[in-house]
Scaffold this motif. Structure first.
Motif, PDB file in Angstrom:
ATOM      1  N   UNK A  62       4.892   4.809  13.936  1.00 56.87           N
ATOM      2  CA  UNK A  62       6.050   4.546  13.088  1.00 56.87           C
ATOM      3  C   UNK A  62       5.578   4.179  11.683  1.00 56.87           C
ATOM      4  N   UNK A  63       6.257   4.708  10.687  1.00 53.79           N
ATOM      5  CA  UNK A  63       5.968   4.326   9.309  1.00 53.79           C
ATOM      6  C   UNK A  63       6.996   3.276   8.911  1.00 53.79           C
ATOM      7  N   UNK A  64       6.502   2.110   8.516  1.00 57.56           N
ATOM      8  CA  UNK A  64       7.349   1.003   8.098  1.00 57.56           C
ATOM      9  C   UNK A  64       7.319   0.925   6.577  1.00 57.56           C
ATOM     10  N   UNK A  65       8.485   0.947   5.970  1.00 64.01           N
ATOM     11  CA  UNK A  65       8.637   0.743   4.533  1.00 64.01           C
ATOM     12  C   UNK A  65       9.202  -0.658   4.361  1.00 64.01           C
ATOM     13  N   UNK A  66       8.423  -1.561   3.774  1.00 60.64           N
ATOM     14  CA  UNK A  66       8.852  -2.950   3.634  1.00 60.64           C
ATOM     15  C   UNK A  66       8.971  -3.303   2.151  1.00 60.64           C
ATOM     16  N   UNK A  67      10.103  -3.881   1.790  1.00 60.17           N
ATOM     17  CA  UNK A  67      10.382  -4.236   0.403  1.00 60.17           C
ATOM     18  C   UNK A  67      10.135  -5.731   0.183  1.00 60.17           C
ATOM     19  N   UNK A  68       9.464  -6.032  -0.920  1.00 64.31           N
ATOM     20  CA  UNK A  68       9.187  -7.416  -1.309  1.00 64.31           C
ATOM     21  C   UNK A  68       9.812  -7.634  -2.684  1.00 64.31           C
ATOM     22  N   UNK A  81       5.075  -9.611 -13.548  1.00 67.73           N
ATOM     23  CA  UNK A  81       4.022  -8.592 -13.468  1.00 67.73           C
ATOM     24  C   UNK A  81       2.713  -9.209 -12.995  1.00 67.73           C
ATOM     25  N   UNK A  82       2.454 -10.437 -13.398  1.00 70.20           N
ATOM     26  CA  UNK A  82       1.254 -11.133 -12.938  1.00 70.20           C
ATOM     27  C   UNK A  82       1.344 -11.417 -11.426  1.00 70.20           C
ATOM     28  N   UNK A  83       2.520 -11.849 -10.972  1.00 75.35           N
ATOM     29  CA  UNK A  83       2.725 -12.071  -9.538  1.00 75.35           C
ATOM     30  C   UNK A  83       2.561 -10.751  -8.787  1.00 75.35           C
ATOM     31  N   UNK A  84       3.129  -9.690  -9.322  1.00 77.50           N
ATOM     32  CA  UNK A  84       3.033  -8.365  -8.702  1.00 77.50           C
ATOM     33  C   UNK A  84       1.580  -7.937  -8.536  1.00 77.50           C
ATOM     34  N   UNK A  85       0.778  -8.133  -9.558  1.00 78.05           N
ATOM     35  CA  UNK A  85      -0.634  -7.760  -9.485  1.00 78.05           C
ATOM     36  C   UNK A  85      -1.364  -8.567  -8.410  1.00 78.05           C
ATOM     37  N   UNK A 112       5.843  -0.172  -7.291  1.00 75.26           N
ATOM     38  CA  UNK A 112       6.212  -1.466  -7.865  1.00 75.26           C
ATOM     39  C   UNK A 112       7.138  -1.207  -9.043  1.00 75.26           C
ATOM     40  N   UNK A 113       8.089  -2.079  -9.221  1.00 78.56           N
ATOM     41  CA  UNK A 113       9.007  -2.005 -10.362  1.00 78.56           C
ATOM     42  C   UNK A 113       9.235  -3.413 -10.878  1.00 78.56           C
ATOM     43  N   UNK A 120      20.165 -12.763 -17.260  1.00 79.94           N
ATOM     44  CA  UNK A 120      19.645 -13.001 -18.603  1.00 79.94           C
ATOM     45  C   UNK A 120      18.536 -14.022 -18.680  1.00 79.94           C
ATOM     46  N   UNK A 121      18.157 -14.602 -17.554  1.00 81.70           N
ATOM     47  CA  UNK A 121      17.133 -15.643 -17.550  1.00 81.70           C
ATOM     48  C   UNK A 121      15.945 -15.317 -16.653  1.00 81.70           C
ATOM     49  N   UNK A 122      16.092 -14.323 -15.813  1.00 85.17           N
ATOM     50  CA  UNK A 122      15.085 -14.068 -14.784  1.00 85.17           C
ATOM     51  C   UNK A 122      14.502 -12.673 -14.904  1.00 85.17           C
ATOM     52  N   UNK A 123      13.259 -12.563 -14.445  1.00 84.17           N
ATOM     53  CA  UNK A 123      12.673 -11.241 -14.255  1.00 84.17           C
ATOM     54  C   UNK A 123      12.549 -11.025 -12.755  1.00 84.17           C
ATOM     55  N   UNK A 124      12.593  -9.766 -12.379  1.00 81.88           N
ATOM     56  CA  UNK A 124      12.657  -9.396 -10.972  1.00 81.88           C
ATOM     57  C   UNK A 124      11.671  -8.257 -10.749  1.00 81.88           C
ATOM     58  N   UNK A 125      10.906  -8.341  -9.711  1.00 83.66           N
ATOM     59  CA  UNK A 125       9.992  -7.273  -9.333  1.00 83.66           C
ATOM     60  C   UNK A 125      10.295  -6.806  -7.927  1.00 83.66           C
ATOM     61  N   UNK A 126      10.058  -5.536  -7.686  1.00 85.71           N
ATOM     62  CA  UNK A 126      10.263  -4.963  -6.356  1.00 85.71           C
ATOM     63  C   UNK A 126       9.001  -4.185  -5.985  1.00 85.71           C
ATOM     64  N   UNK A 127       8.434  -4.520  -4.848  1.00 85.44           N
ATOM     65  CA  UNK A 127       7.239  -3.854  -4.336  1.00 85.44           C
ATOM     66  C   UNK A 127       7.599  -3.225  -2.994  1.00 85.44           C
TER      67      UNK A 127
END
Length: 138
Positions: A62-68, A81-85, A112-113, A120-127
């Protein structure tokens, strides 16, 4: 246990055990929850999808696609971006141990995005992490 839950547990274990990640996000803010708002800084283990790999007659692959999801209150996207890295490096460092019922045959951070949140106050990343989980048949 399902393959996607085994992958989620392995991802969280890897992240909380990696000081490069916990130096940026406390281990208590690396979690699976639906409540809002997400902690800031925070890592929320999100959605998953499981797809039959279609490469074995016994259907044990099974291929699992997991979003963080990554969150940080900041005026730019530099921190997320630093957390993402750090998350990418932690996940790529070695094969995930996904428990006694599955073997991690392959894994990768497939995308990664980073974006600004509408608040207006937060940045959001998706991996997105892809794991090829092979069921261990006794």
């Amino acid at each position: 246990m399902s393959a996607d839950l085994a992958v989620q547990i392995a991802i969280r274990a890897r992240l909380v055990a990696t000081s490069a990640v916990t130096d940026l996000v406390p281990a208590t803010s690396i979690l699976d929850r639906n409540a809002t708002p997400a902690p800031r800084p925070g890592i929320v283990l999100g959605e998953s999808q499981v797809v039959d790999e279609g490469s074995s007659v016994d259907r044990t692959r099974e291929r699992v696609f997991h979003t963080i999801h990554l969150w940080k209150t900041e005026p730019s996207r530099e921190g997320v971006k630093e957390i993402s890295a750090a998350v990418r490096a932690a996940l790529r460092s070695e094969r995930l141990e996904i428990g006694p019922d599955y073997h991690c045959a392959d894994w990768r951070v497939s995308s990664t995005r980073t974006m600004s949140d509408p608040d207006g106050e937060s940045s959001h990343g998706v991996i997105v992490v892809e794991v090829l989980a092979v069921e261990v048949v006794a």
